[in-house]
Design a protein around this motif. Structure first.
Motif, mmCIF file in Angstrom:
data_model
loop_
_atom_site.group_PDB
_atom_site.id
_atom_site.type_symbol
_atom_site.label_atom_id
_atom_site.label_comp_id
_atom_site.label_asym_id
_atom_site.label_seq_id
_atom_site.Cartn_x
_atom_site.Cartn_y
_atom_site.Cartn_z
ATOM 1 N N ARG A 892 -1.104 -4.768 -4.749
ATOM 2 C CA ARG A 892 -0.293 -4.053 -6.275
ATOM 3 C C ARG A 892 1.196 -3.037 -5.863
ATOM 4 O O ARG A 892 2.491 -3.442 -6.377
ATOM 5 N N VAL A 893 0.608 -2.644 -4.784
ATOM 6 C CA VAL A 893 1.852 -1.904 -4.125
ATOM 7 C C VAL A 893 2.880 -2.667 -3.333
ATOM 8 O O VAL A 893 4.020 -2.618 -3.639
ATOM 9 N N VAL A 894 2.156 -3.761 -2.112
ATOM 10 C CA VAL A 894 2.505 -4.718 -1.573
ATOM 11 C C VAL A 894 3.748 -5.501 -2.971
ATOM 12 O O VAL A 894 4.750 -5.334 -3.028
ATOM 13 N N LEU A 895 3.084 -5.812 -3.643
ATOM 14 C CA LEU A 895 4.248 -6.367 -5.274
ATOM 15 C C LEU A 895 5.383 -5.305 -5.948
ATOM 16 O O LEU A 895 6.377 -6.324 -6.103
ATOM 17 N N GLY A 896 4.564 -4.404 -6.003
ATOM 18 C CA GLY A 896 5.835 -3.656 -6.048
ATOM 19 C C GLY A 896 6.769 -2.706 -5.468
ATOM 20 O O GLY A 896 8.252 -3.269 -5.695
ATOM 21 N N ALA A 897 6.563 -3.035 -4.288
ATOM 22 C CA ALA A 897 7.976 -2.734 -3.487
ATOM 23 C C ALA A 897 8.141 -4.691 -3.310
ATOM 24 O O ALA A 897 9.899 -4.193 -3.333
ATOM 25 N N LEU A 898 7.970 -5.521 -3.073
ATOM 26 C CA LEU A 898 8.891 -7.041 -3.149
ATOM 27 C C LEU A 898 9.437 -7.148 -3.907
ATOM 28 O O LEU A 898 10.852 -6.998 -4.239
ATOM 29 N N ALA A 914 7.447 -10.306 5.782
ATOM 30 C CA ALA A 914 6.607 -10.115 6.638
ATOM 31 C C ALA A 914 6.420 -8.651 6.096
ATOM 32 O O ALA A 914 6.705 -7.916 6.830
ATOM 33 N N PRO A 915 6.135 -7.601 4.887
ATOM 34 C CA PRO A 915 5.542 -6.499 4.802
ATOM 35 C C PRO A 915 5.111 -6.151 6.301
ATOM 36 O O PRO A 915 3.690 -6.716 6.201
ATOM 37 N N GLU A 916 4.935 -4.549 6.414
ATOM 38 C CA GLU A 916 4.604 -3.647 7.191
ATOM 39 C C GLU A 916 4.235 -2.722 6.081
ATOM 40 O O GLU A 916 4.639 -2.642 5.173
ATOM 41 N N VAL A 917 2.353 -3.192 6.088
ATOM 42 C CA VAL A 917 1.499 -2.379 5.331
ATOM 43 C C VAL A 917 0.754 -1.032 5.065
ATOM 44 O O VAL A 917 -0.103 -1.407 6.777
ATOM 45 N N TYR A 918 1.118 0.554 5.363
ATOM 46 C CA TYR A 918 0.187 1.426 6.120
ATOM 47 C C TYR A 918 -0.536 1.855 4.998
ATOM 48 O O TYR A 918 -0.281 2.199 3.542
ATOM 49 N N GLU A 948 -0.011 6.587 7.984
ATOM 50 C CA GLU A 948 0.848 7.283 6.455
ATOM 51 C C GLU A 948 2.075 6.490 6.237
ATOM 52 O O GLU A 948 2.100 6.445 5.614
ATOM 53 N N GLY A 949 2.440 5.763 6.886
ATOM 54 C CA GLY A 949 3.432 5.389 6.946
ATOM 55 C C GLY A 949 5.153 6.060 6.485
ATOM 56 O O GLY A 949 4.842 7.343 6.619
ATOM 57 N N PHE A 954 7.799 2.289 0.497
ATOM 58 C CA PHE A 954 7.694 2.219 -1.331
ATOM 59 C C PHE A 954 6.472 2.905 -1.313
ATOM 60 O O PHE A 954 5.276 2.721 -0.506
ATOM 61 N N ARG A 955 6.242 3.694 -2.475
ATOM 62 C CA ARG A 955 4.833 3.958 -2.659
ATOM 63 C C ARG A 955 4.784 3.865 -4.082
ATOM 64 O O ARG A 955 5.557 3.979 -4.902
ATOM 65 N N LEU A 956 3.268 3.761 -5.024
ATOM 66 C CA LEU A 956 3.279 4.112 -6.139
ATOM 67 C C LEU A 956 2.157 5.328 -6.420
ATOM 68 O O LEU A 956 1.751 5.533 -5.703
ATOM 69 N N PRO A 957 3.090 6.375 -7.188
ATOM 70 C CA PRO A 957 1.982 7.895 -7.623
ATOM 71 C C PRO A 957 1.110 6.941 -7.555
ATOM 72 O O PRO A 957 0.244 8.329 -7.613
ATOM 73 N N ASP A 958 0.441 6.836 -8.684
ATOM 74 C CA ASP A 958 -1.146 6.572 -8.364
ATOM 75 C C ASP A 958 -2.110 5.988 -7.576
ATOM 76 O O ASP A 958 -3.067 5.840 -7.664
#
Length: 1012
Positions: A892-898, A914-918, A948-949, A954-958
């Protein structure tokens, strides 16, 4: 539901390129199942198919030997086209029977109709007589009576036929060729037998009681036949002068009533020994006032100030207490004594008296109210001992004219034939003024009983009627105590009320609040008035005579009763009204037949419908049920919540009175249908939603989905916007089924993959099927169709289309034919499809049948013959489910960033990324072990970094602990799958695709060659 946008190519969106056209090598969905349903055209074709293949008969054959779940149809009234409330009711019933059949019961449905009664009779009088200027037949003429009844029968038959077509169009599966009707000869015979049983057990009696009487319809009404509407009544405060000697002589007892017209019927005043009363004196009042200085009034202390305000008294004083024992010895004079009401009016202590409103005293006219009647008859001996006649006068006749027993008012009328106020109130008030006994007058708007058919106010009128006693001991025909039902407590009296209250506790009430509602009604209801003074119905088929004491005696002769029932079974209830009927039934069986009279009243139609169990559930082989505690079969009654005082109520009383137990095991009630703003539907408001119009425009499945998406326990709302939302939900569900069918075009059962060999994602979806199987079955067992609909909608929209399908489209379309992932996915899709179309079949029978045919090509089979498929418990894996819950959080976080990148036009397709996912939480990161993160996020590549990145990620608050940097993918774009990869060009045979796609192409072309 349209499957969500995917990175996989299709022929409509393929980019123009010099590269070869690989679109024909993709395994894209193929199906003839249309995106647009066309339900108005399709549904009649499926109805014809079910008739041709005898689906109903095959369901009965399939259910042979199973435990039975019988939904006994509450009979609708055969007098007009169906409305949206009918549609709600019949759809719910169909969902019940279809789902119970699929749960493993033999769940039968036999439709029924209520055919007797006033509305049909009234319509015949209007159409065939009043409109044509013809005189209504003289019912003392046997031939005229029978001919009129035949007109009523023909009218009911016409509307039964019309309603049957409309009910069938809703997709309701049942024995439409063999319905039950209350006017069938066998039914009329059994209804007669049932009332004879009440005669035999001593509960049927003729009594003179105040009943609700419709002046417009010329008949008594039961509580179930009235509704309460706003009505403006004249109100009066009336003085009853104290006639007995003592210190209170010269004072007056003041009553308040909203029915001045009942005062000629007054015979007593009720008070309460629990209320504090006082003697009050008027000390100052306007000269033109009815209340004069020096008047002494006896009033409840709590209400005295309000009474003086209504009487426009300027000042008053309390002169002392008036204890209850003093009130009990008082005798008053009638306020209209000068007109001939010269009898004594005593004061009676009554629990029904309160000091919430009025004066604390209740004017008591035993011929015009239930509580008035009860307190008067309770004091019968007390009255006789004091030389007061306990006789109850007949002051008002059937047309609401005062009789000679209302001296001074004979010929005045309470209610006109149009249901309007007559001149009775004005005449009584004028007489009170002339007598000097009116203290004050006014008007009040309150809830008053109206006939629910004519919508006109009723009156309470003392008239001889037939009743079924609620509190009399039940006896056998020879007068001995009847066998006690097992449900009765050891010390409870064996009365109809106690049997019914005990029976209620054995029933499952859905929703549970229904139990309290009907318990309160049974606990407080009066004796059941079962007689009607009309023509179209089953007669109270008994003979009576008066004994030496003036009491009505019923003939209890088994041979006579049998002869009557046999005649009804052969000729219908018309036999009772034919010339020579009395001689026919009594001749050769009864001495002195001239001493006996036939009862001419017909039965309340609620008794008819309350007896339906006797000529359906106990007679028809396809409906007989071995109910608890003897067997495991169950019987359900399902109707609107108003039937707690109607069909549920009358059926309970009828069955408990004759069989000692309720006729049902489960009672389900639904609310009423309102418009979108919560208003009652009305042609004048233009807010009526017609089921016929909805079906014509959208199809019956849309109506059915609306029913099952609503909370039927409460009132439901419907209208254009709600139906639009329902249609949109349907479209999404349909498109999910369509995509499944299209993808399964490539399914080969021989290539299915074993559960243990499947990828984790497939095993997770199968786990969800196990969970859903339990949820759906439990919800159907609990009749919670809103929960079924919500669970399936969420699963299909969120978990399938927006997640599983989205991820697996690439593998399904682009993987080699030999791919385990592709074959495993098809294996899962087959399992998903098989469950979805059966779980949804009770709700959307037409759509699921259409999908079944599209999948199987079976022209003789039906999805409705399948039952809910067993789902292997081995598929359940709670640890795997938790793993995928965490994976979906990361996704969900990846899709939000894209999505942010697309909105900013920095990227288009997710395959450009080609996202970097931390992921900083190790437990969350561990969830991705063994999984292809790029596959899950539908990107060309993806990198998991356990940290942590960067701050700008990009981050989601929840979702703490997950950050995404949306890096662009590097390499060339695959001409087939559109993935961007550095490996494109490494295969010499297909240099413009990835190695995966190159392998797929080789297998595809090899398969083509082999097929040639």
């Amino acid at each position: 539901m349209t499957a969500p946008d995917s990175s996989a190519p299709d022929t409509a969106t393929a980019e123009a390129s010099a590269a070869p056209d690989y679109s024909k090598t993709l395994l894209l969905p193929q199906t003839a199942f249309p995106m647009r349903a066309g339900l108005p055209k399709l549904e009649p074709e499926l109805l014809a198919r079910w008739a041709r293949t005898d689906l109903y008969g095959r369901l009965r054959e399939q259910g042979r030997g199973r435990a039975r779940f019988v939904l006994h149809d509450g009979p609708p009234y055969a007098n007009g086209n169906i409305h949206i409330g009918h549609a709600l009711n019949k759809i719910l019933k169909d969902v019940v029977t279809r789902s119970q059949q699929m749960l493993g019961y033999d769940s039968n449905y036999v439709p029924g109709w209520d055919c007797h009664g006033l509305p049909i009779e009234w319509k015949i009088e209007e159409d065939n007589y009043r409109k044509k200027g013809k005189t209504k037949p003289d019912f003392t003429d046997a031939a005229a009576m029978v001919a009129f009844r035949q007109e009523c029968r023909a009218y009911a038959e016409h509307w039964l036929s019309e309603q049957r077509k409309e009910f069938k169009r809703l997709g309701v599966e049942g024995d439409w060729d063999h319905p039950y009707t209350t006017m069938a000869f066998a039914a009329e015979a059994q209804i007669a037998r049932e009332i004879m049983k009440f005669a035999e057990n001593g509960l049927l009696y003729r009594g003179s009681k105040p009943v609700m009487w419709s002046v417009v319809e010329k008949t008594a009404l039961a509580e179930a036949e009235v509704e309460y509407q706003d009505f403006t009544s004249d109100t009066v405060w009336v003085k009853f002068p104290v006639a007995s000697e003592g210190e209170l002589k010269g004072a007056t007892v003041v009553i308040w009533t909203t029915t001045p017209w009942t005062l000629p019927g007054n015979r007593a005043i009720s008070y309460s020994s629990k209320i504090s009363y006082g003697l009050y004196e008027v000390t100052e009042a306007p000269a033109d006032n009815w209340a004069k200085a020096g008047d002494k009034l006896i009033l409840a202390d709590k209400l005295a100030e309000d009474v003086f305000k209504q009487a426009r008294v300027t000042t008053f004083a309390r002169r002392g207490d008036v204890p209850a024992d003093v009130l009990g010895r008082l005798i008053t004079a009638h306020p209209l004594a000068a007109l001939g009401y010269s009898f004594q009016v005593p004061l009676l202590d009554g629990d029904h008296v309160t000091d919430d409103a009025g004066t604390g005293f209740v004017h008591t006219a035993p011929g015009h109210g239930r509580e008035d009647f009860e307190i008067w008859t309770q004091h019968r001996r007390w009255l006789e001992e004091r030389g007061i006649s306990p006789a109850i006068p007949y002051t008002v006749d059937a047309d609401s004219f005062y009789t000679a027993q209302a001296p001074g008012f004979e010929g005045k009328r309470v209610i006109t034939e149009k249901g309007e106020k007559g001149d009775a109130n004005t005449a009584v008030i004028d007489a009170l003024i002339k007598a000097g006994n009116l203290l004050a007058r006014g008007r009040v708007k309150h809830q008053y009983p109206h006939s629910w058919r004519s919508k006109k106010p009723v009156i309470f009128r003392n008239t001889p009627q037939w009743f079924i006693a609620m509190d009399q001991d039940i006896r056998t025909a020879d007068g001995t105590a009847a066998p006690r039902p097992a449900t009765l407590a050891g010390n409870a009296p064996d009365t109809l009320r106690e049997r019914a209250l005990a029976g209620i506790r054995t029933v499952e009430w859905v929703p549970a609040a229904g139990e309290n509602r009907i318990t309160g009604m049974i606990a407080n209801r009066p004796d059941w008035v079962v007689s009607r003074q009309r023509a179209w119905g089953v007669p109270i088929a008994v003979f009576v005579k008066e004994n030496a004491y003036g009491e009505v005696v019923i003939l209890k002769d088994p041979q006579v009763n049998a002869r009557i029932a046999e005649a009804f079974a052969a000729e219908g209830a018309d036999a009772w009204f034919k010339e020579g009927a009395k001689e026919r039934f009594l001749s050769g069986l009864v001495e002195k037949p001239d001493h006996w009279e036939m009862v001419r009243d017909v039965l309340d139609v609620w008794f008819d419908s309350g007896s339906t169990h006797a000529f359906t559930l106990e007679v028809r082989p396809d409906l007989k049920a071995a109910r608890p505690p003897e067997g495991n079969d169950r019987v359900m009654y399902l109707e609107g919540s108003d039937q707690h005082r109607g069909w549920f109520h009358s059926s309970l009383l009828e069955s408990c009175g004759t069989r000692g137990r309720p006729p049902y095991d489960v009672v389900l009630t639904h609310g009423f249908v309102l418009d979108e703003d919560g208003r009652k539907m009305s042609k004048s408001l233009g807010n009526v939603t017609s089921p016929q119009d909805v079906i014509k425009q959208s199809g019956a499945d849309i109506l059915r989905l609306w029913v099952c998406a609503s909370d039927y326990a409460d009132d439901l709302r419907i209208g254009p916007e709600i139906l639009k939302t329902t249609a949109d939900t349907y479209r999404k569900l349909r498109n999910t089924i369509r995509w499944l069918l299209g993808s399964l075009h490539h399914d080969r059962p021989a290539e299915h993959v074993a559960f243990a060999d499947m990828p984790a994602l497939e095993r997770y979806i199968l786990h969800r099927l196990v969970e859903l199987d339990g949820e759906i079955r439990a919800a159907y067992r609990a009749f919670d169709y809103k929960k079924v609909n919500a669970a399936l909608t969420q699963f299909m929209n969120i978990e399938l289309s927006a997640f599983y399908f989205d991820i697996r489209k690439d593998a399904l379309y682009c993987d080699p034919l030999s791919s385990v992932t592709r074959r495993a996915c098809l294996t899962v899709l087959d399992a998903v499809f098989a469950r979805l179309i059966t779980w949804l079949a009770p709700i959307l029978p037409f759509t699921c049948e259409e999908a079944y045919i599209a999948r199987t090509g079976d022209e003789e089979g039906s999805v409705h013959l399948l039952g809910f498929p067993d789902t292997p418990a081995d598929w359940r894996d709670d640890a795997l489910a938790e793993k995928w819950r965490q994976v979906r959080v990361i996704r969900r976080v990846v899709l939000g960033a894209l999505e942010v990148e697309r909105a900013a036009k920095r990227m288009g397709s997710s395959l450009e990324a080609a996202p970097e996912v931390y992921v900083s939480e190790s437990a969350l990161a561990d969830a991705l072990d063994g999984l292809d993160l790029a596959e899950i996020t539908i990107t060309s590549a993806a990198t998991l970094i356990r940290s942590e990145g960067p701050a700008e990620a990009f981050r989601l608050p929840d979702v703490p602990g997950v950050a995404v940097v949306p890096v662009r993918a590097e390499g060339r774009k695959c001409a087939r799958s559109w993935k961007i990869s550095a490996e494109v060009g490494t295969d010499p045979q297909f240099p413009d695709v990835t190695p995966r796609d190159a392998d797929a192409l080789r297998e595809f072309f090899a398969a083509q060659t082999a097929a040639q």
